[in-house]
Design an enzyme around this catalytic site. Sequence first.
Site, PDB file in Angstrom:
ATOM      1  CD  GLU A 103      -0.162  47.404  50.285  1.00  0.00           C
ATOM      2  OE1 GLU A 103       0.979  46.751  50.145  1.00  0.00           O
ATOM      3  OE2 GLU A 103      -1.003  47.090  50.826  1.00  0.00           O
ATOM      4  CG  HIS A 142      21.183  26.876  82.718  1.00  0.00           C
ATOM      5  ND1 HIS A 142      20.705  28.357  82.716  1.00  0.00           N
ATOM      6  CD2 HIS A 142      20.104  26.424  83.380  1.00  0.00           C
ATOM      7  CE1 HIS A 142      19.667  28.529  83.634  1.00  0.00           C
ATOM      8  NE2 HIS A 142      19.378  27.262  84.012  1.00  0.00           N
ATOM      9  CG  ASP A 185       1.073  44.772  46.735  1.00  0.00           C
ATOM     10  OD1 ASP A 185       1.141  43.690  46.037  1.00  0.00           O
ATOM     11  OD2 ASP A 185       0.602  44.230  48.187  1.00  0.00           O
ATOM     12  CB  CYS A 207       6.925  47.960  55.640  1.00  0.00           C
ATOM     13  SG  CYS A 207       5.522  48.015  54.899  1.00  0.00           S
TER      14      CYS A 207
HETATM   15  C1  PEP Z   1       4.375  45.467  50.219  1.00  0.00           C
HETATM   16  O1  PEP Z   1       3.513  45.211  49.504  1.00  0.00           O
HETATM   17  O2  PEP Z   1       5.256  45.993  49.912  1.00  0.00           O
HETATM   18  C2  PEP Z   1       4.138  44.790  51.443  1.00  0.00           C
HETATM   19  C3  PEP Z   1       5.075  45.024  52.552  1.00  0.00           C
HETATM   20  O3  PEP Z   1       3.253  44.091  51.746  1.00  0.00           O
HETATM   21  P1  PEP Z   1       3.140  42.561  51.321  1.00  0.00           P
HETATM   22  O4  PEP Z   1       4.630  42.225  50.523  1.00  0.00           O
HETATM   23  O5  PEP Z   1       2.945  41.986  52.265  1.00  0.00           O
HETATM   24  O6  PEP Z   1       2.081  42.649  50.320  1.00  0.00           O
HETATM   25 MG    MG Z   2       1.576  44.621  49.992  1.00  0.00          MG
END
Ligand code: PEP
Ligand code: MG
Length: 537
Positions: free
Chosen positions: A427, A188, A451, A498
């Site tokens: 990508e 805790h 990418d 992302c």
């Molecule tokens: C990307 O290519 O932007 C991506 C999020 O994938 P990774 O970096 O895993 O290739």
């Molecule tokens: Mg990628």
Amino acid sequence: MKTYAGKPVYHGIAIGQIRLLKKEKKSVIRSRIEDVEQELTRIKEAVNEAEDQLKGLYDKALLEVGESGAAIFDVHQMMLADQDYQESIQNIIQTQQVNAEYAVAVTADNFANMFAMMDDAYMKERAADVRDISERLLTILMRAGAAEVSTDVPTIVVAEDLTPSETVQMDKSRVKSFVTRYGSSNSHTAILARTMNVPALIGLEYDEDIDGKKAIVDGFKGELIVDPDEEILAEYEERAAQEEAKKQLLLELKGKETMTLGGRAIRLYANIGGIADLQSVMQNDAAGIGLFRSEFLYLEKDHYPTEEEQFQVYRSVAETMAGKKVIIRTLDIGADKQIDYFELDKEENPAMGYRAIRICLDRTEIFKTQLRALYRASAFGNIGIMFPMIISVKEVKQIKEIVEEVKGELDEMGIRYGEVELGIMIETPAAVMVSEDLAKEVDFFSIGTNDLTQYTLAIDRQNAKLDNIYDAHHPAVLKMIQMTIENGHKGGAWVGICGELGADLTLTDTFVEMGIDELSVSPSFILPVRKKIREHS
Ligand code: PEP
Ligand code: MG
């Protein structure tokens, strides 16, 4: 200067004066008594007083650290009221004609040993709680004082171990960290440290002469630095100030909506590599997970993860996120991510080679195993699936056929699954150029700018020599993003980012203006990006 190593149970930096808590072990003497009834009344009154104290502590903790931190005092009240516990004390008094203190001490030992021997980690922890409530009874019976910390300087509390009662009685505004020789990650004290947002270390062997000395707790490395030299102190003071600024941001923005001043809501999700990142996702208040890089599941094993192994992980993430969106990207290996047991040939040009969805569409058994695990997990939360490295509508159609096969197989076996949104990563420049057609096939796009930059600029993202010209702000990349958003919307798909660029605060306004629907970033960027979006007019 001397550095001690321990195990961090909560991160952060603290600088302060060490207060070494030495608890006086209460020496309980066994003495024979004449009046059993009187001794039973003494213990009854002590139990009543302990109950009142625990109620008071519960209210105090509720105010200071909230319901989850206060819950332990509820548990203590229940343990104190436990019939077996009380009967054991009464029985020892009656049968052995001994004093109440002795009966409490023996019962505490017996019950604590019983809990400590249990297999279940949670039950093991209860041994410390039995000791805590018994100490409370002994303190009342013997009218002794408990170890307390009241201080007017920033303090690092160091002790053998700390009971929840001790931690809650401390002056929180001054206590900057807890360090203990014993204790565990589930204790805790550790939970309270997390709730109080102060760093804590356990399992740290210290010398007794550290009391009163100036020290630093590095809750990232797990170090207690006693008598730091000037240079180290200055470095940590700077880091502590940065951490403090982050904490303030966290306090201000936690629980707030990610919405522009004009009232446009943007979904702000987190990127994760596995279950271990979930704590940070919660702490930073992400609205969901926008990219779970599932290849880490494959990378950490020396065999293909089975459907069951994968299912357990996906299910646990979906359950933990409790209905919030969890977008899992299917296997993305090849190029920079090599796995021996896949036995991939060495290639001249791995970044443009046999990787990601290309492997999955070729070795469909691997792909179908993952899809089955994902669909099974979808019954336990809000799962979305996305596919990496797409270059054509043909690939997406092939993927959808395989998805239908997998769903058909699950139907035949009577295995239930939920509604799953399907999306693709954008990508490659090819995907951008045909994005209007791709959008008609899927529910969403997630732009992988890492990418996309590499393929748009023809610059290997792994090549350190080209770092200075790998420019994700290149107008070509930004135009690709704009085009993807427009085409996605035209075709009925929502669009997110992302890749790392999603967390670039100098571009947040641009993305919002382009019409982005979602940004998925590393957990520690959630709140800074939220702040930026909330300031967008
Ligand atoms: C990307 O290519 O932007 C991506 C999020 O994938 P990774 O970096 O895993 O290739
Ligand atoms: Mg990628």
